[in-house]
Design a protein around this motif. Structure first.
Motif, PDB file in Angstrom:
ATOM      1  N   ARG B  40       0.814  -1.230   0.000  1.00  0.00           N
ATOM      2  CA  ARG B  40       0.000   0.000   0.000  1.00  0.00           C
ATOM      3  C   ARG B  40       0.837   1.265   0.000  1.00  0.00           C
ATOM      4  N   TYR B 103      -1.142  -4.956   3.867  1.00  0.00           N
ATOM      5  CA  TYR B 103      -1.957  -5.008   2.649  1.00  0.00           C
ATOM      6  C   TYR B 103      -3.384  -5.448   2.950  1.00  0.00           C
ATOM      7  N   ILE B 104      -3.500  -6.502   3.754  1.00  0.00           N
ATOM      8  CA  ILE B 104      -4.823  -7.029   4.089  1.00  0.00           C
ATOM      9  C   ILE B 104      -5.261  -6.447   5.431  1.00  0.00           C
ATOM     10  N   LEU B 105      -6.113  -5.487   5.384  1.00  0.00           N
ATOM     11  CA  LEU B 105      -6.567  -4.898   6.636  1.00  0.00           C
ATOM     12  C   LEU B 105      -7.544  -5.845   7.331  1.00  0.00           C
ATOM     13  N   ARG B 107     -10.714  -7.382   8.818  1.00  0.00           N
ATOM     14  CA  ARG B 107     -12.143  -7.177   8.563  1.00  0.00           C
ATOM     15  C   ARG B 107     -12.947  -8.077   9.486  1.00  0.00           C
ATOM     16  N   GLU B 116      -8.654 -13.839   1.745  1.00  0.00           N
ATOM     17  CA  GLU B 116      -7.928 -12.736   1.097  1.00  0.00           C
ATOM     18  C   GLU B 116      -6.429 -12.885   1.295  1.00  0.00           C
TER      19      GLU B 116
END
Lengths: 255, 179
Positions: B40, B103-105, B107, B116
């Motif tokens: 990101r 990158y993978i927040l 959730r 993901e």
């Protein structure tokens, strides 16, 4: 159906891209072939996860950073424009004077030649000598420009004249003379050594107007070897912003 | 106003109009670069570079061209330059766990989060060309004919390559899921 074809058909099936007949074939395959069912399930997981993948939100500060850059560019453009106009006016005036002087010179020169009824061979020899003499006139920039103009008119210049033009382009103390030499060399760019000399001049030239003329010529000639000297220009702290912009545009067009 | 007419105005010196294009394209370009770099922070910087180049090379936009294709081409160039700079043209042999987390927040849906993460790792195993194809067609929703124009090839060729990339992605995904 082989595995690759089956997988392709299943991807199109999930994407809804099959005709009714093809769809019926895939559905029959799914009903009768456990391997097809397994691949289908796996593809649905992968494609479904991609589908559900969130869009990222960019940094909110990026907008204001871009606006700052934009403001700086707009100020830069406003500052450069009057300077550019002045450069164009000076260039147009110089071109007018040179053309006028050139035309005058040529008229008188031709009349003189006619009156003397010299043979064509000796005429060429004299012209060549004239060009060389004028190019080597240390006292007058105007005379050297006339020499360049005369060289420009010679259809097939010999190596001595080309070398003299290259010398003028590289070493003449007057930027206008160097500009005229570049213009003349443009017409001889097919001659061996001329392209390389122009590229070398790009690395060594420091006058902004001449640098810009060289960059534009390199773009016109589609000369990819000029990319490296252009890169050097962009990284040189002493380069004027207008020249740097030309170099960036040059790199972009030639890449 | 269309993107193209705005870009023509920018090209002719009305630089402020570029902010409209920034508002329209910042998010898609950022998402494209985030999926290409899988990072990101790097994607943030590269996205800014794309818009800086848009201003700097505004005169190279040709009338009659689609702005979207042009700006994506600029983004691709920025990405390639970045790869050259970082010497990352070849896939790295390791996976930086911190980078995945960035990158993978998080959730709420834990199962989707896990999927993901596996998808991220699977994408990383693909070649840059394959990742680009899947990013453009699947994440950016660009139709095959537009991708074909952007990459200078035929629609049939793009379709074959996209299918191949999906097949490989599936293989990597389920290999990783076993781990």
């Amino acid at each position: 159906m082989d595995k690759e074809k089956l997988e392709n058909a299943l991807i199109d099936y999930i994407d809804g891209l099959l005709s009714e007949t093809e769809q019926a074939m895939v559905e029959h395959e799914l009903a009768t072939n456990p391997e097809a069912r397994k691949i289908h399930e796996q593809l649905e997981v992968v494609l479904g996860t991609m589908e559900a993948y969130r869009e990222f939100e960019p940094d909110k500060n990026a907008r204001s950073e871009f606006q700052e850059f934009l403001d700086a560019e707009m100020t830069n453009v406003r500052r450069i424009r009057p300077a550019q106009r002045l450069v164009y006016r000076i260039a147009a005036a110089v071109a007018l004077v040179i053309t006028g002087a050139g035309i005058g010179y040529w008229i008188s020169w031709q009349q003189e030649q006619k009156s003397q009824l010299m043979a064509l061979k000796s005429e060429i020899r004299q012209t060549r000598q004239l060009v060389m003499d004028k190019l080597e006139n240390d006292q007058s920039a105007g005379q050297r420009i006339l020499g360049v103009q005369a060289a420009y008119a010679i259809e097939s210049a010999d190596q001595e004249i080309i070398d003299a033009l290259i010398r003028v382009m590289n070493a003449d103390p007057n930027a206008n003379v160097r500009l005229s030499a570049i213009d003349a060399l443009k017409h001889f760019h097919q001659e061996p050594g001329v392209r390389k000399a122009l590229i070398r001049a790009l690395s060594e030239e420091t006058d902004p107007v001449v640098q810009i003329a060289l960059i534009r010529l390199m773009i016109e000639m589609k000369e990819k070897e000029a990319i490296e000297p252009m890169r050097q220009i962009t990284t040189d702290v002493n380069t004027l912003p207008a020249v740097r912009d030309e170099a960036y545009a040059g790199i972009f067009r030639l890449s | 106003m269309t993107d193209e007419s705005i870009m023509e105005a920018v090209k002719n010196g009305d630089l402020q109009q570029a902010s409209v294009l920034f508002d329209r394209y910042q998010k898609p370009i950022f998402n494209f670069l985030a999926r290409m770099t899988l990072d990101r922070n790097v994607a943030e910087d590269l996205t800014q570079n794309v818009f800086f180049r848009l201003i700097r090379y505004r005169t190279s936009f040709r009338e009659g061209n689609l702005f979207r294709s042009w700006v994506y081409q600029v983004a691709r160039n920025v990405f390639v330059d970045h790869c050259h700079k970082e010497k990352q043209m070849r896939k790295p042999d390791y996976v930086d766990v911190e980078k995945v987390r960035d990158y993978i927040l998080d959730r709420d849906d834990e199962e989707q989060s896990e999927r993901e993460k596996v998808l991220y790792l699977s994408l990383q195993r693909l070649s840059i060309e394959q990742r680009e194809l899947l990013t453009l067609t699947r994440f950016q929703g660009m139709p095959y004919h537009e991708v074909a124009e952007l990459l200078g090839t035929s629609v049939a060729n793009i379709k074959v390559k996209v299918h191949r990339a999906i097949r490989q992605l599936r293989d990597h995904y389920f290999e990783l899921e076993k781990i």
